[in-house]
Design a protein around this motif. Sequence first.
Motif, PDB file in Angstrom:
ATOM      1  N   LEU A  19       0.827  -1.211   0.000  1.00 20.87           N
ATOM      2  CA  LEU A  19       0.000   0.000   0.000  1.00 20.87           C
ATOM      3  C   LEU A  19       0.859   1.258   0.000  1.00 20.87           C
ATOM      4  CD1 LEU A  19      -2.776  -1.003   2.528  1.00 20.87           C
ATOM      5  CD2 LEU A  19      -3.134  -0.353   0.151  1.00 20.87           C
ATOM      6  N   ILE A  20       1.911   1.250   0.788  1.00 24.04           N
ATOM      7  CA  ILE A  20       2.805   2.405   0.840  1.00 24.04           C
ATOM      8  C   ILE A  20       3.507   2.594  -0.498  1.00 24.04           C
ATOM      9  CG2 ILE A  20       4.920   3.290   1.918  1.00 24.04           C
ATOM     10  CD1 ILE A  20       3.932   1.906   4.523  1.00 24.04           C
ATOM     11  N   LEU A  25       4.264   5.483  -5.558  1.00 18.51           N
ATOM     12  CA  LEU A  25       4.335   5.420  -7.016  1.00 18.51           C
ATOM     13  C   LEU A  25       3.265   6.284  -7.666  1.00 18.51           C
ATOM     14  CD1 LEU A  25       5.793   4.211  -9.443  1.00 18.51           C
ATOM     15  CD2 LEU A  25       4.137   2.345  -9.391  1.00 18.51           C
ATOM     16  N   SER A  26       2.090   6.339  -7.078  1.00 24.13           N
ATOM     17  CA  SER A  26       1.052   7.204  -7.650  1.00 24.13           C
ATOM     18  C   SER A  26       1.445   8.670  -7.554  1.00 24.13           C
ATOM     19  CB  SER A  26      -0.284   6.958  -6.962  1.00 24.13           C
ATOM     20  OG  SER A  26      -0.284   7.465  -5.649  1.00 24.13           O
ATOM     21  N   TRP A  27       2.119   9.055  -6.469  1.00 26.29           N
ATOM     22  CA  TRP A  27       2.610  10.438  -6.365  1.00 26.29           C
ATOM     23  C   TRP A  27       3.684  10.702  -7.410  1.00 26.29           C
ATOM     24  CZ3 TRP A  27       3.651  10.128  -0.442  1.00 26.29           C
ATOM     25  CH2 TRP A  27       2.432  10.179   0.248  1.00 26.29           C
ATOM     26  N   LEU A  28       4.597   9.755  -7.591  1.00 27.18           N
ATOM     27  CA  LEU A  28       5.661   9.930  -8.579  1.00 27.18           C
ATOM     28  C   LEU A  28       5.104  10.031  -9.992  1.00 27.18           C
ATOM     29  CD1 LEU A  28       8.364   7.483  -7.188  1.00 27.18           C
ATOM     30  CD2 LEU A  28       8.332   9.975  -7.035  1.00 27.18           C
ATOM     31  N   ILE A  29       4.068   9.287 -10.281  1.00 26.36           N
ATOM     32  CA  ILE A  29       3.432   9.373 -11.595  1.00 26.36           C
ATOM     33  C   ILE A  29       2.691  10.695 -11.740  1.00 26.36           C
ATOM     34  CG2 ILE A  29       1.606   8.379 -13.039  1.00 26.36           C
ATOM     35  CD1 ILE A  29       2.491   5.620 -11.984  1.00 26.36           C
ATOM     36  N   THR A  36       5.341   6.545 -17.271  1.00 23.90           N
ATOM     37  CA  THR A  36       4.598   5.286 -17.375  1.00 23.90           C
ATOM     38  C   THR A  36       4.757   4.634 -18.744  1.00 23.90           C
ATOM     39  OG1 THR A  36       2.606   6.510 -17.977  1.00 23.90           O
ATOM     40  CG2 THR A  36       2.890   5.926 -15.657  1.00 23.90           C
ATOM     41  N   ARG A  37       5.418   5.299 -19.669  1.00 26.34           N
ATOM     42  CA  ARG A  37       5.695   4.670 -20.957  1.00 26.34           C
ATOM     43  C   ARG A  37       6.829   3.653 -20.850  1.00 26.34           C
ATOM     44  NH1 ARG A  37       5.444  10.203 -24.286  1.00 26.34           N
ATOM     45  NH2 ARG A  37       3.200  10.501 -24.126  1.00 26.34           N
ATOM     46  N   ASN A  38       7.605   3.771 -19.793  1.00 23.33           N
ATOM     47  CA  ASN A  38       8.635   2.775 -19.508  1.00 23.33           C
ATOM     48  C   ASN A  38       7.934   1.465 -19.144  1.00 23.33           C
ATOM     49  OD1 ASN A  38      10.656   1.179 -18.415  1.00 23.33           O
ATOM     50  ND2 ASN A  38      11.648   2.867 -17.349  1.00 23.33           N
ATOM     51  N   GLY A  39       8.347   0.395 -19.751  1.00 27.22           N
ATOM     52  CA  GLY A  39       7.689  -0.889 -19.548  1.00 27.22           C
ATOM     53  C   GLY A  39       7.740  -1.388 -18.119  1.00 27.22           C
ATOM     54  N   PHE A  40       8.900  -1.233 -17.484  1.00 25.76           N
ATOM     55  CA  PHE A  40       9.037  -1.705 -16.105  1.00 25.76           C
ATOM     56  C   PHE A  40       8.148  -0.900 -15.159  1.00 25.76           C
ATOM     57  CE2 PHE A  40      11.146  -1.480 -11.947  1.00 25.76           C
ATOM     58  CZ  PHE A  40      11.090  -2.823 -11.604  1.00 25.76           C
ATOM     59  N   VAL A  41       8.141   0.414 -15.320  1.00 31.01           N
ATOM     60  CA  VAL A  41       7.312   1.272 -14.461  1.00 31.01           C
ATOM     61  C   VAL A  41       5.839   0.948 -14.667  1.00 31.01           C
ATOM     62  CG1 VAL A  41       6.635   3.646 -13.980  1.00 31.01           C
ATOM     63  CG2 VAL A  41       9.036   3.102 -14.376  1.00 31.01           C
ATOM     64  N   ALA A  42       5.446   0.742 -15.916  1.00 29.58           N
ATOM     65  CA  ALA A  42       4.050   0.411 -16.202  1.00 29.58           C
ATOM     66  C   ALA A  42       3.665  -0.938 -15.597  1.00 29.58           C
ATOM     67  CB  ALA A  42       3.821   0.401 -17.707  1.00 29.58           C
ATOM     68  N   ALA A  43       4.573  -1.901 -15.649  1.00 28.36           N
ATOM     69  CA  ALA A  43       4.295  -3.218 -15.079  1.00 28.36           C
ATOM     70  C   ALA A  43       4.165  -3.149 -13.558  1.00 28.36           C
ATOM     71  CB  ALA A  43       5.381  -4.205 -15.477  1.00 28.36           C
ATOM     72  N   VAL A  44       5.063  -2.405 -12.926  1.00 33.85           N
ATOM     73  CA  VAL A  44       5.001  -2.263 -11.462  1.00 33.85           C
ATOM     74  C   VAL A  44       3.737  -1.526 -11.054  1.00 33.85           C
ATOM     75  CG1 VAL A  44       6.115  -1.177  -9.474  1.00 33.85           C
ATOM     76  CG2 VAL A  44       7.490  -2.420 -11.133  1.00 33.85           C
ATOM     77  N   ALA A  45       3.403  -0.465 -11.782  1.00 35.14           N
ATOM     78  CA  ALA A  45       2.195   0.302 -11.466  1.00 35.14           C
ATOM     79  C   ALA A  45       0.946  -0.552 -11.638  1.00 35.14           C
ATOM     80  CB  ALA A  45       2.118   1.547 -12.342  1.00 35.14           C
TER      81      ALA A  45
END
Length: 96
Positions: A19-20, A25-29, A36-45
């Motif tokens: 949850l944390i 991550l939502s704040w960073l986005i 979020t176009r980065n594949g790894f970031v999109a997968a983690v999100a």
Amino acid sequence: MRALLDIVIIVLDLYVWLLIASAILSWLIAFNVVNTRNGFVAAVAEFLYRITEPALAPIRRFMPNLGGLDISPIILILIILFIQRVIAYYIYPNVV
């Protein structure tokens, strides 16, 4: 039985950390720190959204609109901490 309760407490601790991580991550986005176009970031999100949203959605339904402020993760963390305390103080000592 105590081992099962220990596993439940560990899983609840892990969920609090997820949850944390989801909130950060939502704040960073939102502030365009990560793309979020980065594949790894999109997968983690996507993973964090799918893990946390089923528990957060019912809380958000009952919450009043606070503008852009979402305090549902804080409420869920408090509920999880309450459950952990109930297990630790009332259930765990009574299990043989």
